[in-house]
Design a protein around this motif. Sequence first.
Motif, PDB file in Angstrom:
ATOM      1  N   ILE A  22       0.877  -1.175   0.000  1.00  0.00           N
ATOM      2  CA  ILE A  22       0.000   0.000   0.000  1.00  0.00           C
ATOM      3  C   ILE A  22       0.907   1.215   0.000  1.00  0.00           C
ATOM      4  N   THR A  23       0.959   1.940  -1.105  1.00  0.00           N
ATOM      5  CA  THR A  23       1.858   3.087  -1.190  1.00  0.00           C
ATOM      6  C   THR A  23       1.193   4.346  -0.653  1.00  0.00           C
ATOM      7  N   THR A  29       0.339   5.160   2.262  1.00  0.00           N
ATOM      8  CA  THR A  29      -0.618   4.971   3.341  1.00  0.00           C
ATOM      9  C   THR A  29       0.084   4.338   4.528  1.00  0.00           C
ATOM     10  N   LYS A  30      -0.212   4.837   5.710  1.00  0.00           N
ATOM     11  CA  LYS A  30       0.320   4.239   6.927  1.00  0.00           C
ATOM     12  C   LYS A  30      -0.444   2.944   7.170  1.00  0.00           C
ATOM     13  N   THR A  31       0.270   1.843   7.315  1.00  0.00           N
ATOM     14  CA  THR A  31      -0.346   0.534   7.437  1.00  0.00           C
ATOM     15  C   THR A  31      -0.551   0.109   8.886  1.00  0.00           C
ATOM     16  N   LEU A  75      -5.399   5.729  11.866  1.00  0.00           N
ATOM     17  CA  LEU A  75      -5.025   5.359  10.499  1.00  0.00           C
ATOM     18  C   LEU A  75      -6.112   5.838   9.547  1.00  0.00           C
ATOM     19  N   HIS A  76      -5.743   6.031   8.283  1.00  0.00           N
ATOM     20  CA  HIS A  76      -6.792   6.330   7.300  1.00  0.00           C
ATOM     21  C   HIS A  76      -6.299   6.081   5.881  1.00  0.00           C
ATOM     22  N   THR A  77      -7.250   5.720   5.048  1.00  0.00           N
ATOM     23  CA  THR A  77      -7.089   5.688   3.600  1.00  0.00           C
ATOM     24  C   THR A  77      -8.252   6.517   3.070  1.00  0.00           C
ATOM     25  N   ASP A  78      -8.404   6.610   1.759  1.00  0.00           N
ATOM     26  CA  ASP A  78      -9.563   7.329   1.221  1.00  0.00           C
ATOM     27  C   ASP A  78     -10.872   6.631   1.590  1.00  0.00           C
ATOM     28  N   GLU A  79     -10.816   5.298   1.721  1.00  0.00           N
ATOM     29  CA  GLU A  79     -12.034   4.523   1.954  1.00  0.00           C
ATOM     30  C   GLU A  79     -12.381   4.325   3.420  1.00  0.00           C
ATOM     31  N   THR A 122     -16.383   5.214   7.074  1.00  0.00           N
ATOM     32  CA  THR A 122     -16.216   4.992   5.659  1.00  0.00           C
ATOM     33  C   THR A 122     -17.202   5.881   4.902  1.00  0.00           C
ATOM     34  N   HIS A 134     -13.377   8.009   4.614  1.00  0.00           N
ATOM     35  CA  HIS A 134     -12.663   8.739   5.672  1.00  0.00           C
ATOM     36  C   HIS A 134     -13.306  10.111   5.928  1.00  0.00           C
TER      37      HIS A 134
END
Length: 114
Positions: free
Chosen positions: A3-4, A6-8, A30-34, A106, A108
């Motif tokens: 996962i580039t 993005t903090k995993t 943590l967060h991603t766009d989703e 969801t 984010h």
Amino acid sequence: MAITGTKTFSHAGEGAWTPMSDGIRRRILLHTDELMMVEFAFDKGGVGALHSHPHVQASYVAEGRFEVTIDGRTEILEAGSCFIVPSNLVHGAKALEAGRLVDSFTPHRADFLA
């Protein structure tokens, strides 16, 4: 698959706390766009006022006891309990004792990142 950008992983104690209303603070874990995970710490009597948002929210009571209202229905939840708030339903929480909620949203919460 990597996962580039993005903090995993997030470790205990990481992240800065943001003060909110009296007796409440939050930190983004943590967060991603989703998806986003956020920890909320409440002092006894702290109130997350009734509100709504377009995000679906799942919350886990990590510590303490809370009076949680969703769409006019109120229940008392304690550590180990959880709840889901569908998109746009009015909801809020009051800490009956000091405690913590871990919320997932969801998509984010862009407003939390601003």
